[in-house]
Design a protein around this motif. Structure first.
Motif, PDB file in Angstrom:
ATOM      1  N   ASP A  29       0.842  -1.201   0.000  1.00  0.00           N
ATOM      2  CA  ASP A  29       0.000   0.000   0.000  1.00  0.00           C
ATOM      3  C   ASP A  29       0.873   1.245   0.000  1.00  0.00           C
ATOM      4  OD1 ASP A  29      -2.103   1.735   0.062  1.00  0.00           O
ATOM      5  OD2 ASP A  29      -2.744   1.257   2.104  1.00  0.00           O
ATOM      6  N   ASP A  30       0.741   2.018  -1.049  1.00  0.00           N
ATOM      7  CA  ASP A  30       1.480   3.276  -1.143  1.00  0.00           C
ATOM      8  C   ASP A  30       0.682   4.430  -0.554  1.00  0.00           C
ATOM      9  OD1 ASP A  30      -0.484   3.473  -3.046  1.00  0.00           O
ATOM     10  OD2 ASP A  30       0.814   4.251  -4.631  1.00  0.00           O
ATOM     11  N   GLY A  31      -0.404   4.113   0.147  1.00  0.00           N
ATOM     12  CA  GLY A  31      -1.213   5.148   0.786  1.00  0.00           C
ATOM     13  C   GLY A  31      -2.573   5.336   0.178  1.00  0.00           C
ATOM     14  N   ARG A  32      -2.886   4.581  -0.872  1.00  0.00           N
ATOM     15  CA  ARG A  32      -4.189   4.789  -1.520  1.00  0.00           C
ATOM     16  C   ARG A  32      -5.273   3.834  -1.004  1.00  0.00           C
ATOM     17  NH1 ARG A  32      -2.738   4.636  -7.438  1.00  0.00           N
ATOM     18  NH2 ARG A  32      -0.586   4.792  -6.719  1.00  0.00           N
ATOM     19  N   LEU A  33      -4.868   2.721  -0.387  1.00  0.00           N
ATOM     20  CA  LEU A  33      -5.852   1.733   0.037  1.00  0.00           C
ATOM     21  C   LEU A  33      -6.293   1.918   1.494  1.00  0.00           C
ATOM     22  CD1 LEU A  33      -7.473  -0.724  -0.774  1.00  0.00           C
ATOM     23  CD2 LEU A  33      -5.471  -2.161  -0.332  1.00  0.00           C
ATOM     24  N   ALA A  34      -5.385   2.194   2.379  1.00  0.00           N
ATOM     25  CA  ALA A  34      -5.718   2.306   3.801  1.00  0.00           C
ATOM     26  C   ALA A  34      -6.781   3.358   4.100  1.00  0.00           C
ATOM     27  CB  ALA A  34      -4.453   2.575   4.623  1.00  0.00           C
ATOM     28  N   PRO A  35      -6.710   4.565   3.508  1.00  0.00           N
ATOM     29  CA  PRO A  35      -7.742   5.562   3.825  1.00  0.00           C
ATOM     30  C   PRO A  35      -9.144   5.135   3.399  1.00  0.00           C
ATOM     31  CG  PRO A  35      -5.828   6.612   2.823  1.00  0.00           C
ATOM     32  CD  PRO A  35      -5.650   5.128   2.654  1.00  0.00           C
ATOM     33  N   VAL A  36      -9.230   4.419   2.290  1.00  0.00           N
ATOM     34  CA  VAL A  36     -10.532   3.947   1.826  1.00  0.00           C
ATOM     35  C   VAL A  36     -11.077   2.897   2.779  1.00  0.00           C
ATOM     36  CG1 VAL A  36     -11.707   2.681  -0.017  1.00  0.00           C
ATOM     37  CG2 VAL A  36     -10.077   4.477  -0.589  1.00  0.00           C
ATOM     38  N   ARG A  37     -10.232   1.959   3.176  1.00  0.00           N
ATOM     39  CA  ARG A  37     -10.670   0.918   4.109  1.00  0.00           C
ATOM     40  C   ARG A  37     -11.092   1.527   5.442  1.00  0.00           C
ATOM     41  NH1 ARG A  37      -8.654  -4.542   2.990  1.00  0.00           N
ATOM     42  NH2 ARG A  37      -7.989  -4.822   5.145  1.00  0.00           N
ATOM     43  N   GLU A  38     -10.370   2.527   5.890  1.00  0.00           N
ATOM     44  CA  GLU A  38     -10.723   3.166   7.150  1.00  0.00           C
ATOM     45  C   GLU A  38     -12.045   3.920   7.023  1.00  0.00           C
ATOM     46  OE1 GLU A  38     -10.843   4.132  10.978  1.00  0.00           O
ATOM     47  OE2 GLU A  38      -9.431   2.741  10.045  1.00  0.00           O
ATOM     48  N   ALA A  39     -12.257   4.604   5.901  1.00  0.00           N
ATOM     49  CA  ALA A  39     -13.505   5.354   5.702  1.00  0.00           C
ATOM     50  C   ALA A  39     -14.717   4.436   5.667  1.00  0.00           C
ATOM     51  CB  ALA A  39     -13.419   6.161   4.405  1.00  0.00           C
ATOM     52  N   LEU A  40     -14.525   3.220   5.157  1.00  0.00           N
ATOM     53  CA  LEU A  40     -15.626   2.269   5.018  1.00  0.00           C
ATOM     54  C   LEU A  40     -15.691   1.271   6.167  1.00  0.00           C
ATOM     55  CD1 LEU A  40     -15.246   1.546   1.202  1.00  0.00           C
ATOM     56  CD2 LEU A  40     -17.124   2.786   2.280  1.00  0.00           C
ATOM     57  N   ARG A  41     -14.874   1.456   7.196  1.00  0.00           N
ATOM     58  CA  ARG A  41     -14.767   0.471   8.267  1.00  0.00           C
ATOM     59  C   ARG A  41     -16.103   0.232   8.958  1.00  0.00           C
ATOM     60  NH1 ARG A  41     -11.254  -3.089   8.310  1.00  0.00           N
ATOM     61  NH2 ARG A  41      -9.664  -1.501   7.857  1.00  0.00           N
ATOM     62  N   TRP A  42     -16.867   1.288   9.186  1.00  0.00           N
ATOM     63  CA  TRP A  42     -18.171   1.129   9.833  1.00  0.00           C
ATOM     64  C   TRP A  42     -19.035   2.363   9.570  1.00  0.00           C
ATOM     65  CZ3 TRP A  42     -20.810  -2.823  10.810  1.00  0.00           C
ATOM     66  CH2 TRP A  42     -21.942  -2.778  11.633  1.00  0.00           C
ATOM     67  N   TYR A  43     -20.322   2.185   9.794  1.00  0.00           N
ATOM     68  CA  TYR A  43     -21.292   3.233   9.520  1.00  0.00           C
ATOM     69  C   TYR A  43     -21.108   4.450  10.439  1.00  0.00           C
ATOM     70  CZ  TYR A  43     -23.767  -0.677   7.300  1.00  0.00           C
ATOM     71  OH  TYR A  43     -24.099  -1.755   6.521  1.00  0.00           O
ATOM     72  N   PRO A  44     -21.460   5.636   9.948  1.00  0.00           N
ATOM     73  CA  PRO A  44     -21.560   6.793  10.847  1.00  0.00           C
ATOM     74  C   PRO A  44     -22.599   6.506  11.931  1.00  0.00           C
ATOM     75  CG  PRO A  44     -21.672   7.468   8.531  1.00  0.00           C
ATOM     76  CD  PRO A  44     -21.773   5.981   8.543  1.00  0.00           C
ATOM     77  N   ASP A  45     -22.471   7.148  13.073  1.00  0.00           N
ATOM     78  CA  ASP A  45     -23.342   6.839  14.207  1.00  0.00           C
ATOM     79  C   ASP A  45     -24.826   6.969  13.884  1.00  0.00           C
ATOM     80  OD1 ASP A  45     -21.191   6.212  15.773  1.00  0.00           O
ATOM     81  OD2 ASP A  45     -21.204   8.071  16.934  1.00  0.00           O
ATOM     82  N   ASP A  46     -25.223   8.015  13.174  1.00  0.00           N
ATOM     83  CA  ASP A  46     -26.644   8.191  12.856  1.00  0.00           C
ATOM     84  C   ASP A  46     -27.163   7.050  11.983  1.00  0.00           C
ATOM     85  OD1 ASP A  46     -27.272  10.377  14.344  1.00  0.00           O
ATOM     86  OD2 ASP A  46     -27.705  11.704  12.658  1.00  0.00           O
ATOM     87  N   VAL A  47     -26.381   6.658  11.001  1.00  0.00           N
ATOM     88  CA  VAL A  47     -26.786   5.556  10.131  1.00  0.00           C
ATOM     89  C   VAL A  47     -26.878   4.271  10.937  1.00  0.00           C
ATOM     90  CG1 VAL A  47     -26.123   4.148   8.134  1.00  0.00           C
ATOM     91  CG2 VAL A  47     -25.826   6.642   8.072  1.00  0.00           C
ATOM     92  N   TRP A  48     -25.915   4.049  11.806  1.00  0.00           N
ATOM     93  CA  TRP A  48     -25.902   2.850  12.657  1.00  0.00           C
ATOM     94  C   TRP A  48     -27.131   2.804  13.560  1.00  0.00           C
ATOM     95  CZ3 TRP A  48     -22.849   2.308  17.749  1.00  0.00           C
ATOM     96  CH2 TRP A  48     -22.858   0.980  18.181  1.00  0.00           C
ATOM     97  N   LEU A  49     -27.432   3.926  14.216  1.00  0.00           N
ATOM     98  CA  LEU A  49     -28.602   3.981  15.103  1.00  0.00           C
ATOM     99  C   LEU A  49     -29.883   3.709  14.331  1.00  0.00           C
ATOM    100  CD1 LEU A  49     -27.617   7.025  17.309  1.00  0.00           C
ATOM    101  CD2 LEU A  49     -28.361   4.817  18.206  1.00  0.00           C
ATOM    102  N   TRP A  50     -29.992   4.288  13.155  1.00  0.00           N
ATOM    103  CA  TRP A  50     -31.198   4.091  12.346  1.00  0.00           C
ATOM    104  C   TRP A  50     -31.331   2.632  11.910  1.00  0.00           C
ATOM    105  CZ3 TRP A  50     -32.438   2.978   7.155  1.00  0.00           C
ATOM    106  CH2 TRP A  50     -33.754   3.272   6.778  1.00  0.00           C
ATOM    107  N   MET A  51     -30.220   2.018  11.536  1.00  0.00           N
ATOM    108  CA  MET A  51     -30.257   0.607  11.152  1.00  0.00           C
ATOM    109  C   MET A  51     -30.585  -0.285  12.346  1.00  0.00           C
ATOM    110  SD  MET A  51     -27.091   0.406   8.429  1.00  0.00           S
ATOM    111  CE  MET A  51     -27.177  -1.391   8.344  1.00  0.00           C
ATOM    112  N   LEU A  52     -30.079   0.052  13.527  1.00  0.00           N
ATOM    113  CA  LEU A  52     -30.450  -0.687  14.730  1.00  0.00           C
ATOM    114  C   LEU A  52     -31.956  -0.581  14.971  1.00  0.00           C
ATOM    115  CD1 LEU A  52     -27.504   0.268  17.120  1.00  0.00           C
ATOM    116  CD2 LEU A  52     -28.092  -2.056  16.390  1.00  0.00           C
ATOM    117  N   ALA A  53     -32.491   0.614  14.789  1.00  0.00           N
ATOM    118  CA  ALA A  53     -33.938   0.792  14.940  1.00  0.00           C
ATOM    119  C   ALA A  53     -34.700  -0.091  13.953  1.00  0.00           C
ATOM    120  CB  ALA A  53     -34.306   2.265  14.733  1.00  0.00           C
TER     121      ALA A  53
END
Length: 341
Positions: A143-167
């Motif tokens: 990884d020359d720096g292009r893959l890690a940021p994408v994986r981190e951004a997609l690691r998990w849902y934002p809190d609001d999205v997560w709460l709504w999906m839990l609901a």
């Protein structure tokens, strides 16, 4: 007997010994990502009989794609550690599976949007969790720096999205929890068992959601669930649900599972605490959790106006269960209008 080597380990050696020397000083990232049990690390010796072998994605700049692709095409050996480099399955013609592309093009083809340019609420909701796992779970070999940021951004849902999906997941349980008793009461014993199995599956998916773990497709759902920590006996209770021949045993095990999930919910501390005890369903002889109470608690903490206005249909995995839909980017992206009020 040959000792099984996982595709992740096979890919690591294949990258180091074959691919890396071919790329020279070209900046790139590489990994085993996208589709397949091997991306999730679930492949076994059985997997080697079908579409299995050395494969990976190589991500380079747009002006390097064709040059790198040709260099790889022209210099691949026929075998690596005894495994054919070019393989197929069913009607698939044998080809090599080293994909050379840009990060943006691959993300757009795999997910339906370029996550390097930001992720909208509707993108989170319309993307199947298995597709997100295809980005975040695979092995990374360079990884020359292009893959890690994408994986981190997609690691998990934002809190609001997560709460709504839990609901929405609690809502699925609340809609059907009294039906297990009612169907049995009218003599539909098979229907009662089927409903219990559906609810057990919904509890499994809720457990993964609470644990901030994307749910894989159906073949590996149980495996992913089993790898969670269940000191509270949730796995045992769900097994009892499926094994129960009598309504009383089935309902007791289900209600026990609901109460476990209610306590897990409270332990997260993401909403006001909700009474985790079961109760009678109005005046009827069914014992339920009253999951709608957890729905309300989750929705009370959602701040995104877009989510506040949406019907509780859930993410695409929560309202759709068709393999062709959930594995075909163009197909599921056509449904994005559900989230665009």
């Amino acid at each position: 007997m040959t000792t099984f080597t996982s595709a992740r380990d096979l890919g690591a050696g294949f990258h180091a010994e074959v691919i890396r020397p071919l790329l020279g000083d070209v900046p790139y990232a590489a990994g085993l990502v996208g589709w397949g049990s091997d991306v999730l690390g679930y492949d076994t010796a059985r997997s080697t009989d079908h579409g299995w072998g050395p494969r990976l994605h190589v991500f380079v700049d747009a002006d390097e794609v064709e040059r790198v692709r040709k260099r790889i095409d022209d210099n691949l050996p026929d075998l690596y550690q005894g495994h054919p480099i070019r393989f197929g399955w069913d009607t698939q013609t044998p080809i090599h599976h080293i994909t050379v592309t840009t990060m943006a093009d691959w993300l757009t083809g795999h997910l339906g949007f370029d996550a390097t340019q930001g992720i909208r609420t509707q993108d989170w909701l319309i993307t199947p969790q298995q597709m997100l796992l295809g980005v975040t779970s695979g092995a990374v070999y360079a990884d020359d720096g292009r893959l890690a940021p994408v994986r981190e951004a997609l690691r998990w849902y934002p809190d609001d999205v997560w709460l709504w999906m839990l609901a929405c997941q609690w809502s699925r349980i609340g809609q059907e929890e009294p039906f297990v008793q009612r169907t049995d009461e009218v003599g539909d014993h098979l229907g009662s068992r089927v409903l219990a199995a559906r609810l057990a599956r919904d509890v499994m998916r809720l457990a993964l959601l609470m644990d901030r773990a994307y749910a894989p497709y159906s073949k590996w759902l149980g495996t992913a669930f089993a790898r969670l920590d269940h000191p509270d006996g949730l796995d045992r209770r769900l097994a009892e649900v499926l094994a129960a021949d009598e309504l009383a045993d089935r309902e007791r095990a289900l209600v026990g599972a609901y109460e476990v999930m209610a306590r897990r919910h409270n332990a997260l501390g993401i909403t006001a605490a909700v009474d985790p005890s079961a109760r009678q369903f109005h005046e009827r002889p069914a014992t339920v959790l009253g999951a709608e109470r957890f729905v309300a608690a989750c929705l009370e903490r959602v701040r995104d106006p877009r989510l506040q206005e949406l019907e509780l249909v859930g993410s695409v995995d929560q309202f759709a269960d068709n393999t062709d839909l959930l594995t075909t980017t163009a197909a599921y992206r056509r449904l994005i209008g559900i989230y665009e009020k």
